[in-house]
Design a protein around this motif. Structure first.
Motif, PDB file in Angstrom:
ATOM      1  N   UNK A   1       0.837  -1.209   0.000  1.00 55.99           N
ATOM      2  CA  UNK A   1       0.000   0.000   0.000  1.00 55.99           C
ATOM      3  C   UNK A   1       0.868   1.254   0.000  1.00 55.99           C
ATOM      4  N   UNK A   2       0.397   2.275  -0.713  1.00 60.31           N
ATOM      5  CA  UNK A   2       1.045   3.584  -0.726  1.00 60.31           C
ATOM      6  C   UNK A   2       0.213   4.625   0.013  1.00 60.31           C
ATOM      7  N   UNK A   3      -1.054   4.313   0.224  1.00 61.58           N
ATOM      8  CA  UNK A   3      -1.962   5.223   0.921  1.00 61.58           C
ATOM      9  C   UNK A   3      -1.645   5.204   2.417  1.00 61.58           C
ATOM     10  N   UNK A   4      -1.343   6.375   3.020  1.00 60.92           N
ATOM     11  CA  UNK A   4      -1.019   6.412   4.443  1.00 60.92           C
ATOM     12  C   UNK A   4      -2.093   5.775   5.332  1.00 60.92           C
ATOM     13  N   UNK A   5      -3.365   5.946   4.972  1.00 65.48           N
ATOM     14  CA  UNK A   5      -4.444   5.364   5.776  1.00 65.48           C
ATOM     15  C   UNK A   5      -4.358   3.837   5.779  1.00 65.48           C
ATOM     16  N   UNK A   6      -4.012   3.239   4.646  1.00 64.51           N
ATOM     17  CA  UNK A   6      -3.880   1.791   4.570  1.00 64.51           C
ATOM     18  C   UNK A   6      -2.653   1.306   5.341  1.00 64.51           C
ATOM     19  N   UNK A   7      -1.594   2.082   5.305  1.00 71.04           N
ATOM     20  CA  UNK A   7      -0.384   1.718   6.051  1.00 71.04           C
ATOM     21  C   UNK A   7      -0.657   1.786   7.549  1.00 71.04           C
ATOM     22  N   UNK A   8      -1.392   2.817   7.975  1.00 67.75           N
ATOM     23  CA  UNK A   8      -1.774   2.921   9.381  1.00 67.75           C
ATOM     24  C   UNK A   8      -2.629   1.721   9.787  1.00 67.75           C
ATOM     25  N   UNK A   9      -3.522   1.305   8.900  1.00 62.82           N
ATOM     26  CA  UNK A   9      -4.367   0.146   9.195  1.00 62.82           C
ATOM     27  C   UNK A   9      -3.516  -1.105   9.395  1.00 62.82           C
TER      28      UNK A   9
END
Length: 230
Positions: free
Chosen positions: A95-103
């Motif tokens: 994932x490149x999306x910060x929200x997905x990385x946080x998840x």
């Protein structure tokens, strides 16, 4: 009557006797049997008092077979700490999306907390603490194979998050991972070590993980809150 009494069987460390030809086991099966037997022996007898002979007997195999796989107790203990069928799996972070990385970071912290607080892991940690004064190599093995592995598991996500958000303030990925693990697990871990049978429900672990993320990564508070509400 002989003054020497016969050795009494120990239900914690003695494997049941088998009749007939011994079954054929794969190398992985033998290693698993040894490590499971060693865990029982170490917990019941203590690391210092445990012997290779006792471990072999508990595993239901010869000392020759045991020594062919592990040269001494320290190697067995090191393998036992690393023997973590329940250790959280490290999925590739694409994932490149910060929200997905946080998840993903949140998931890893939760799984790591559940692993560290599991009854088996608590017993091993107690063993290390009780024996570390006399056997410092136990603490070294435990830290290298357990604690360091857990911190690296979290640091992988932080590396990806820093790449995805160059503006985020993570000057030291390793120390930030240490801080997150401590904030998410530390107090719970201390309590389970002191109180037998204490189990924290998943929702309480998750609430503590979210609190740790908000404290250690305050610039990502909105993302953490959004993931928590889903």
């Amino acid at each position: 009557m002989s003054s020497v009494s016969a050795r009494q069987p120990n239900p914690h460390t003695d494997a049941p006797k088998r009749r007939g030809r011994p079954p054929a086991y794969s190398l992985d099966d033998r290693r698993r049997m040894i490590l499971e037997a060693a865990e029982r022996v170490f917990v019941a007898s203590g690391y210092g008092a445990a012997s290779m002979e006792e471990i072999a007997r508990a595993a239901g195999m010869s000392k020759k077979t045991l020594y062919a796989l592990y040269p001494d107790k320290r190697h067995i203990f090191g393998a036992l700490v690393g023997y973590a069928g329940e250790f959280p799996k490290s999925n590739a972070i694409r994932a490149q999306d910060p929200a997905q990385i946080i998840a993903e970071l949140r998931r890893r912290l939760l799984e790591l907390a559940a692993f560290a607080l599991s009854p088996r892991q608590v017993e091993i940690t107690r063993l290390v603490i009780s024996e570390a004064h006399h056997w410092p190599e136990l603490a070294e093995e435990f830290h290298a194979r357990g604690v360091t592995r857990g911190v690296s598991f979290i640091a992988e996500c932080l590396e990806k998050l820093r790449d995805a958000r160059p503006d985020i303030d993570i000057p030291d990925v390793h120390q930030t991972a240490v801080a997150l693990c401590g904030a998410a697990i530390g107090d719970f871990h201390f309590r389970v070590l002191l109180e037998n049978g204490l189990v924290y429900p998943r929702d309480k672990l998750l609430a503590q993980v979210d609190l740790a993320l908000r404290i250690v990564l305050p610039s990502e508070r909105a993302l953490v809150t959004r993931r928590r509400e889903k």
